[in-house]
Design an enzyme around this catalytic site. Sequence first.
Site, PDB file in Angstrom:
ATOM      1  N   ASP A   1      -8.266   4.600  -3.268  1.00 56.77           N
ATOM      2  CA  ASP A   1      -9.337   4.894  -2.305  1.00 56.77           C
ATOM      3  C   ASP A   1     -10.421   5.754  -2.953  1.00 56.77           C
ATOM      4  O   ASP A   1     -10.571   6.947  -2.671  1.00 56.77           O
ATOM      5  CB  ASP A   1      -8.748   5.597  -1.081  1.00 56.77           C
ATOM      6  CG  ASP A   1      -7.809   4.697  -0.300  1.00 56.77           C
ATOM      7  OD1 ASP A   1      -7.797   3.489  -0.568  1.00 56.77           O
ATOM      8  OD2 ASP A   1      -7.071   5.215   0.558  1.00 56.77           O
TER       9      ASP A   1
ATOM     10  N   ASP B   1       0.836  -1.196   0.000  1.00 62.81           N
ATOM     11  CA  ASP B   1       0.000   0.000   0.000  1.00 62.81           C
ATOM     12  C   ASP B   1       0.877   1.254   0.000  1.00 62.81           C
ATOM     13  O   ASP B   1       2.091   1.194   0.194  1.00 62.81           O
ATOM     14  CB  ASP B   1      -0.920  -0.029   1.219  1.00 62.81           C
ATOM     15  CG  ASP B   1      -2.221   0.709   0.995  1.00 62.81           C
ATOM     16  OD1 ASP B   1      -2.287   1.543   0.077  1.00 62.81           O
ATOM     17  OD2 ASP B   1      -3.184   0.461   1.755  1.00 62.81           O
TER      18      ASP B   1
ATOM     19  N   GLU C   1       2.422   5.333  -3.967  1.00 66.52           N
ATOM     20  CA  GLU C   1       2.621   6.485  -4.841  1.00 66.52           C
ATOM     21  C   GLU C   1       3.985   7.185  -4.626  1.00 66.52           C
ATOM     22  O   GLU C   1       4.602   7.541  -5.649  1.00 66.52           O
ATOM     23  CB  GLU C   1       1.485   7.498  -4.658  1.00 66.52           C
ATOM     24  CG  GLU C   1       0.100   6.971  -4.975  1.00 66.52           C
ATOM     25  CD  GLU C   1      -0.487   6.158  -3.827  1.00 66.52           C
ATOM     26  OE1 GLU C   1      -1.378   5.345  -4.070  1.00 66.52           O
ATOM     27  OE2 GLU C   1      -0.027   6.348  -2.683  1.00 66.52           O
TER      28      GLU C   1
END
Length: 675
Positions: free
Chosen positions: A457, A387, A390
């Site tokens: 998300d 996770d 980015e």
Amino acid sequence: MQQAFEKDGLGLRWRGDGTTLSVQPWGKDAVRVRSRLMADVIESNWALLDQPEDQESSVELKGDEAVLEVGSLRVILRQTAMCDGKVGYETFHCSISFEKTDGTPLLRERDRGGSLDLKARDLRPVLGGDISLTMSFESPEEEHLWGMGQYQEGIGDLKGSTLELAHRNSQASVPFVISSKGYGFLWHNPAIGQVSFSSNVTQWSAERCDQLDYWITAGDSPREISKAYAAATGFAPMMPEHGLGFWQCKLRYWNQEQLLEVAREHKRRGLPLDVIVIDFFHWPHMGDYRFEEEFWPDPQAMVDELHSMGVELMVSVWTQVAHASENWDELKKNNLLARAERGLDVHMAFQGPSAFIDMTNPEARKFIWEKCKENYGKYGIKIFWLDEAEPEYGAYDFDNYRYNAGPNVKVGNIYPQNYAKAFYDGLVESGTDDVVNLLRCAWAGSQRYGALVWSGDISSTWKDLRCQVAAGIHMGAAGIPWWTTDIGGFHDGVITDPKFKELLIRWFQFGAFCPVMRLHGDRRPVEEVSAKDGSYRLPSGAENELWSFGDDVYAVLEKYIHLREKLRDYMRDVMLEAHEEGQPVMRGLFQEFPLDEKCWSISDQYLLGGDILVAPVLEAAATSRSVYLPAGASWTDASTGDKHEGGQSIDVECPLDKIPVFLRDDTHSELVGMI
């Protein structure tokens, strides 16, 4: 006559105007173009693999013109030398155009425009020795463009769009694009920047870099282009068997017995289950990379029981390390964390101040893998949810962070690819040859490291559902074949709300026909969580299992989870095609039907593999929708068995338990009547 160009191995080199320009063959029908100020070009293979050893090309030098042919691609370079009256001395320019060897034009640099004196390749020095860069190409108005990764705008054909070349939560910039003109183009530069596909010019820019660097290939079809791109940047591994079925997840299973009971209930009900997921904050502190003992007292027994049911366990890993983590001092002391350029060295403050591990540093990649191998791998866990890939800075001030490989503004887009590489290399070295890890972001080349990318998300809205269809097609076109989404959306779904239940059903139907089918979300109302001593722990969302939404919803979801299981053989074949041929799993209609002009503009339906056309229901309360059937094939309605010729739009009835699906040319008749 003095030659303007010189041979450079199998390619060409030109010098002038303070720059060195290199054009090298880089694949069967492809070249790599680089240019640098006042120096030779750099061998920085951010995404590209090495030049093939069996590379072939032909070079012809003709004074002020040079021609390089590589397979079906021809590159023409022309030098213009002139005494420029405005400056009073001799100037030198070189233009590049690309065409097929039969003369069909593909792409050309923007013309100087006479007295306009425009620069197609604009390399401007900046303080510190780097350059800022703008690259401009002529752009025919009738061109169609797909790819570029994942943007949450629901746009199909990218012609007319301007895109940020940067990663954010739910945005993955993968700068490869397929053109209806018969070429594929990779902007081989991990810098923060922008691309504009306007009606008169295509313009790429990088805020900071060392050199211009791009790759282009010619192909007679999108299939050829996709294969050439995969050959240049790496094919995806073969998807392991547990990637073909259903994955169960929620924010968040917070203790061992709760998670096991969900898996047991799946088995009691006869529901297929391949993977179950332990989400974030199962650790004492972010960056500890281990289970918190109070809530996960016997990980080995948990994994063993899951394996006895044929279920794999995936665990969440975040790249953040909290200041309170047991690993903070070691990572900070050894320069293994990214660094803020100014102010406090805090990159995010969710659940406490933290900083990101520097995934561009090989030693940092080794550190995080060894911790996860020691604390998870020893139990037999071999799937990781990587996770925050980015990475998700608290504020996206891209110029405020620095890595081992350079400033974020210069190299930042490489981060998720390096993150995937850390765990791929570690798993392979540890004996796992069927690697798949879930990441929230990707860049060019991520596919070769077993990266399954999900769309971040997003919210539980019909608008977000519509955007995911286009996002999945673009990711496949950009060379990332493994893609998925949070079924039902991530934010704000209330499990008792009838409107959310309808959305969930339609999303679940779509998910059954995604490359990977995964149910996830932060549902409402939340469940508060605390330790035995009363101390705070991150809350858990509401239940998110198939049986959590009422019997009527369960009946539909059960139907589609079993349908997904019946697709297993087909999905295995499609994944093999991705592995061996570089083809997307989720494909735009243009991928298989490029001669049908309409297929280049459709963004609300797609092909799963080459044979199954999927038209998700994307509007609330809809009981029918229009479906376009591409010309060049016949199509069988998988629900009714009715056959239709391609090249037409038809209205299809789709009550709440049905998603419109059509089968190509009498294939997969075993699916007829099951939808």
